[in-house]
Design a protein around this motif. Structure first.
Motif, PDB file in Angstrom:
ATOM      1  N   HIS A   1       0.796  -0.929   0.138  1.00  0.00           N
ATOM      2  CA  HIS A   1       0.204  -0.165   0.140  1.00  0.00           C
ATOM      3  C   HIS A   1       0.944   1.316  -0.111  1.00  0.00           C
ATOM      4  O   HIS A   1       1.169   1.728   0.967  1.00  0.00           O
TER       5      HIS A   1
ATOM      6  N   THR B   1       1.704   7.256  -3.342  1.00  0.00           N
ATOM      7  CA  THR B   1       1.917   7.728  -4.759  1.00  0.00           C
ATOM      8  C   THR B   1       2.957   8.853  -4.975  1.00  0.00           C
ATOM      9  O   THR B   1       3.647   8.795  -5.667  1.00  0.00           O
ATOM     10  N   ARG B   2       3.194   9.670  -3.949  1.00  0.00           N
ATOM     11  CA  ARG B   2       3.829  10.805  -3.992  1.00  0.00           C
ATOM     12  C   ARG B   2       5.386  10.519  -3.437  1.00  0.00           C
ATOM     13  O   ARG B   2       6.264  11.578  -3.086  1.00  0.00           O
TER      14      ARG B   2
ATOM     15  N   THR C   1       9.146   9.235  -3.871  1.00  0.00           N
ATOM     16  CA  THR C   1       9.858   8.739  -5.154  1.00  0.00           C
ATOM     17  C   THR C   1      10.678   7.535  -4.740  1.00  0.00           C
ATOM     18  O   THR C   1      10.369   6.972  -3.537  1.00  0.00           O
TER      19      THR C   1
ATOM     20  N   ARG D   1      11.949   9.312  -9.783  1.00  0.00           N
ATOM     21  CA  ARG D   1      10.783   9.154 -10.463  1.00  0.00           C
ATOM     22  C   ARG D   1       9.605   8.809  -9.147  1.00  0.00           C
ATOM     23  O   ARG D   1      10.133   8.112  -8.159  1.00  0.00           O
ATOM     24  N   TYR D   2       8.339   9.159  -9.287  1.00  0.00           N
ATOM     25  CA  TYR D   2       7.398   8.869  -8.263  1.00  0.00           C
ATOM     26  C   TYR D   2       6.865   7.486  -8.470  1.00  0.00           C
ATOM     27  O   TYR D   2       6.965   6.938  -9.480  1.00  0.00           O
ATOM     28  N   LEU D   3       6.356   6.698  -7.448  1.00  0.00           N
ATOM     29  CA  LEU D   3       6.034   5.384  -7.604  1.00  0.00           C
ATOM     30  C   LEU D   3       4.924   5.166  -8.635  1.00  0.00           C
ATOM     31  O   LEU D   3       4.853   4.184  -9.199  1.00  0.00           O
ATOM     32  N   ASP D   4       4.035   6.234  -8.710  1.00  0.00           N
ATOM     33  CA  ASP D   4       2.865   5.864  -9.422  1.00  0.00           C
ATOM     34  C   ASP D   4       3.280   6.069 -10.928  1.00  0.00           C
ATOM     35  O   ASP D   4       2.350   5.949 -11.959  1.00  0.00           O
ATOM     36  N   GLN D   5       4.530   6.607 -11.233  1.00  0.00           N
ATOM     37  CA  GLN D   5       5.069   6.979 -12.724  1.00  0.00           C
ATOM     38  C   GLN D   5       5.664   5.737 -13.183  1.00  0.00           C
ATOM     39  O   GLN D   5       6.263   5.518 -14.358  1.00  0.00           O
TER      40      GLN D   5
ATOM     41  N   SER E   1       6.057   1.396 -14.063  1.00  0.00           N
ATOM     42  CA  SER E   1       5.397  -0.156 -14.506  1.00  0.00           C
ATOM     43  C   SER E   1       5.514  -0.807 -13.290  1.00  0.00           C
ATOM     44  O   SER E   1       6.330  -0.582 -12.070  1.00  0.00           O
ATOM     45  N   GLY E   2       4.805  -1.946 -13.320  1.00  0.00           N
ATOM     46  CA  GLY E   2       4.638  -2.889 -12.141  1.00  0.00           C
ATOM     47  C   GLY E   2       5.873  -3.288 -11.719  1.00  0.00           C
ATOM     48  O   GLY E   2       6.302  -3.731 -10.604  1.00  0.00           O
TER      49      GLY E   2
ATOM     50  N   ARG F   1       8.065  -0.973 -10.081  1.00  0.00           N
ATOM     51  CA  ARG F   1       7.718  -0.699  -8.601  1.00  0.00           C
ATOM     52  C   ARG F   1       8.344  -1.791  -7.856  1.00  0.00           C
ATOM     53  O   ARG F   1       8.655  -1.718  -6.633  1.00  0.00           O
TER      54      ARG F   1
END
Length: 252
Positions: A85, A88-89, A91, A131-135, A137-138, A141
């Motif tokens: 969990h 998203t913000r 890095t 890069r931020y995690l929501d940017q 790929s699976g 990440r």
């Protein structure tokens, strides 16, 4: 070494894990395999003290998991669960830095920053660290999360289905990183896997779990047999020997 002695966890009269008696050797990769619902993840989370046991004892490197102080255990044992969990913000670098918390309590030193950079490079995340995690790929990440766990610098690393939702190429890349971590960094990695062929190709030991019990434990060559796999997975499986490679299970 990780030792489980008469470990049991009951959810109901019909659903129970154990009793489990098991010794996982120090060093290398031990893969936990077995059918869905066999108890693999439950066993892993009990070892990581994220889930309490009803009976028995678990020791990691001689430390009693139930009674050791969390801060002391976190310097010996790290765990990554399936459910990440994330915020998203964050890095990539900020996420990996969380692995240093048992040592610095959130106040990163120059030495911590150096260790963070080391594991970012180890997982080939240098181009992605800002890069931020929501940017991501699976697969990217997932590598970031594994870097965070390795950055905790523990001898024992528990990973619950790190190949989940990864394609073949990303799965191969992840397993090669984990094999390097075991061989080059001296980590003892216990990993829950669904794909028996990945377990056979990259692990040093395979622990097969079925109906909440340890069905088999041994080297890949000891476990990769027609009769053994067919019994464990309740389906007909043929093991094929390939020159210069480890055996492959065929079940189509």
């Amino acid at each position: 070494m990780i030792t489980l002695t008469a470990v049991k966890k009951s959810y109901s009269d019909e659903v129970a894990i154990g009793p489990i008696d098991l010794e996982i050797p120090q060093g290398g990769i031990t893969a936990l395999v077995g059918p869905n619902g066999a108890g693999k993840s439950t066993m892993l989370t009990m070892v990581g003290r994220l889930l309490g046991m009803d009976q028995g004892a678990i020791e990691v490197a001689g430390m009693d998991v139930a009674s050791t102080k969390s801060r002391d255990l976190a310097k010996v044992l790290s765990i990554l669960r399936q459910e990440n969990h994330f915020i998203t913000r964050l890095t990539v670098r900020q996420l990996v830095g969380f692995g240093r918390f048992p040592y610095c309590q959130g106040r990163l030193t120059a030495a911590d920053e150096e260790i963070i950079s080391r594991y970012i490079d180890f997982l080939d995340l240098g181009d992605l660290e800002d890069r931020y995690l929501d940017q991501l790929s699976g697969g990217q990440r997932q590598r970031a999360y594994v870097a965070m766990v390795l950055c905790q610098d523990t001898e024992y690393v528990l990973l619950d289905e790190p190949l989940n939702n990864l394609d073949i190429a990303h799965s191969v890349r992840m397993m090669r990183h984990l094999k390097r971590a075991a061989d080059e960094l001296g980590r003892t990695i216990i990993i829950v896997l669904h794909d028996i062929n990945f377990a056979a190709a990259y692990s040093d030991y395979i622990c097969a779990v079925k109906n909440g019990r340890i069905a088999r434990f041994g080297s890949p060559h000891e476990i990769m047999r027609d009769d053994v796999l067919s019994e464990i997975f309740n389906t007909e499986i043929t093991v094929v020997e390939t020159p210069g490679r480890r055996p492959v299970a065929v079940y189509f």
